[in-house]
Design a protein around this motif. Structure first.
Motif, short mmCIF file in Angstrom:
data_model
loop_
_atom_site.label_atom_id
_atom_site.label_comp_id
_atom_site.label_asym_id
_atom_site.label_seq_id
_atom_site.Cartn_x
_atom_site.Cartn_y
_atom_site.Cartn_z
N GLN A 218 0.82 -1.20 0.00
CA GLN A 218 0.00 0.00 0.00
C GLN A 218 0.87 1.26 0.00
N GLU A 254 -7.54 -6.77 -1.42
CA GLU A 254 -8.28 -5.59 -0.96
C GLU A 254 -7.53 -4.30 -1.32
N ARG A 257 -8.09 -3.85 -5.08
CA ARG A 257 -9.46 -3.40 -5.38
C ARG A 257 -9.62 -1.91 -5.03
N ARG A 258 -9.08 -1.54 -3.90
CA ARG A 258 -9.17 -0.14 -3.44
C ARG A 258 -8.41 0.79 -4.39
N GLU A 259 -7.30 0.32 -4.91
CA GLU A 259 -6.45 1.17 -5.75
C GLU A 259 -6.72 0.99 -7.24
N ASN A 260 -7.68 0.12 -7.58
CA ASN A 260 -8.02 -0.14 -8.98
C ASN A 260 -6.80 -0.61 -9.77
N TYR A 288 -10.86 -11.75 -5.44
CA TYR A 288 -10.34 -10.44 -5.81
C TYR A 288 -9.45 -10.50 -7.06
#
Length: 470
Positions: A218, A254, A257-260, A288
């Motif tokens: 992240q 996750e 997905r959050r960061e495309n 995912y």
């Protein structure tokens, strides 16, 4: 070759192969030749007049066997499993004999539809995300190796990130990809081939279990965005080649997905274990994944090459890889009812690889395959326990499945010497890796003919050699 000769010589070839398997464990696992030795046994030019088949077969013993490292030996513990079976061999023979070129549905309807259907079988058998089914948005395709599978995934991710512009105009946007230090080298190779460049390939930190750290992933993604770069691809691994480490799929998914960001999961070495319900926790969060790959040619009794790639959205793959010259147009493809697998891979041509997978699944059934997987894992735990009980050894990476890493406590030079001595016996073959700062020996159990007596005999060899090394 006349039909009667084909039958006679075909029988002779199968008899040779049957004899080979009957005594392969008596052969030195690693070929004891030097570079150039095999070529020196061959004439400088090929024959102008054909030779008798008996003479050609005789050279299997004179030329080929001495120069073969026997991957199917029950004492092969190196690299990764590459197990095969009778049904797979016979199916490969039939496939070669029919010589189907399955680039289009039209050029191989059975080749295409058996592949589609068998890969749907595996979705159910392994409890994979239902979006991987051909009847849903995604689907599966058989590639030659995981290297090709990840290259296709990287290209699809690249085109999705650039809205298809990079295929048309070349890569203009600085895209960035992420994987851990334990990730297979094929991922970085794919990044190079796809035009992303190694400078845009980020190595994410791992934890004490050698699994990717989602928090560091992240941070790296956030830092790249701040610097004006576009994150586009992340690869997690279930069963790394070096240490068989397992990345935490769900938390990584996750983040993606959050960061495309496209999320690829590589389970080339260990994915077959998903047949066993007790090990499916390793794949938690696979829903995912935009793409997922595992190799039946490693641990599913199916001979090389057979690497399965699933995608969540088949359109991502097809739109990235499709080229449609007029001479390949067919009315079946135009209806949308038939898959042309040429659009799911880099090459145009393709073999009938699904035939051997179909044979294996039908002959063994999922229960038969589970038996072999569980047996290999049990053998691994048995031999790991013996290593752990020996005060001269340290297990550096315990087995999650069918591989562990160990070393002599007396240090690198002694461990290197022990590995060399093991392999020089000809009675076993293992390989090494570097874990942190430790030089370790990898012991991987997964060949079809490996039994308890083989691992125990190998352990006796290790014990005997250790006395001389120490």
């Amino acid at each position: 070759m006349p039909a009667e000769d084909f039958l006679r010589y075909g029988t002779a070839a199968l008899e040779w192969l049957n004899s080979y398997y009957a005594h392969v464990e008596s052969l030195p696992v690693v070929a004891s030749v030097q570079p150039g030795d095999i070529r020196n046994l061959l004439p400088p030019t090929g024959p102008e007049i054909g030779e008798a088949f008996e003479k050609i077969m005789a050279d299997m013993d004179r030329v080929i066997l001495p120069g073969t490292t026997h991957w199917q030996s029950p004492n092969f513990y190196a690299y990764f499993p590459s197990n095969i079976s009778g049904p797979s061999i016979l199916a490969e023979l039939l496939s070669a004999g029919m010589s189907v070129q399955g680039m289009l549905w039209k050029t191989g309807p059975a080749c295409t539809e058996v592949e589609t259907h068998v890969l749907d079988w595996l979705v159910y058998a392994m409890d994979l995300p239902k979006s991987f089914l051909s009847t849903e948005s995604g689907g599966g395709v058989i590639q030659d190796t995981a290297s090709s599978a990840v290259l296709c995934a990287v290209i699809a991710a690249r085109e999705k990130a650039t809205d298809g512009d990079s295929n048309s105009n070349g890569l203009m946007t600085p895209l960035v990809a992420y994987a851990s230090s334990e990730t297979h080298s094929s991922v970085e190779k794919a990044i190079r081939i796809a035009g992303i460049g190694s400078k845009n390939f980020r190595v994410v930190d791992v934890d004490k279990n050698f699994a990717m750290r989602p928090d560091h992933l992240q941070k790296m993604i956030s830092d790249d965005r701040v610097a004006g770069r576009q994150p586009f691809f992340v690869c997690a691994t279930v069963g790394t080649t070096s240490s068989n480490a397992v990345d935490p799929v769900r938390p990584i998914g996750e983040v993606c997905r959050r960061e495309n960001v496209w999320f690829h999961v590589d389970a080339a070495m260990s994915g077959t274990v998903a047949l066993c319900p007790e090990h499916r926790y390793l794949f938690d969060g696979l829903e995912y994944a935009d793409s997922y790959n595992f190799n039946p040619h490693k641990w599913m009794m199916t001979n090389f090459d057979c690497s399965v790639l699933y995608v969540q959205r088949k359109s991502d793959l097809i739109e990235s890889l499709s080229i449609n010259p007029e001479y390949l147009h067919t009315k079946e493809y135009a209806t949308g009812l038939a898959a042309d697998y040429r659009d799911w891979q880099v090459p145009l041509g393709r073999r009938f690889r699904a035939l051997k997978l179909w044979f294996v699944l039908r002959y063994y059934g999922t229960e038969g395959l589970k038996y072999h997987i569980r047996y290999h894992i049990a053998l691994t735990r048995l031999i790991q326990h013996k290593v752990q009980e020996d005060p001269d050894f340290e297990v550096v990476v315990p087995a999650v499945l069918n591989m562990f890493c160990f070393r002599l406590r007396k240090g690198r030079s002694k461990t290197e010497a022990l590995l060399a001595a093991i392999n020089e016996t000809g009675r076993a073959y293992m390989t090494h890796t570097i874990i942190g700062e430790d030089y370790v020996i990898r012991w991987c159990v997964g060949q079809a003919q490996t039994r308890m007596r083989h691992v125990l005999e190998t352990w006796d060899i290790v014990q005997r050699l250790k006395q001389h090394i120490a």
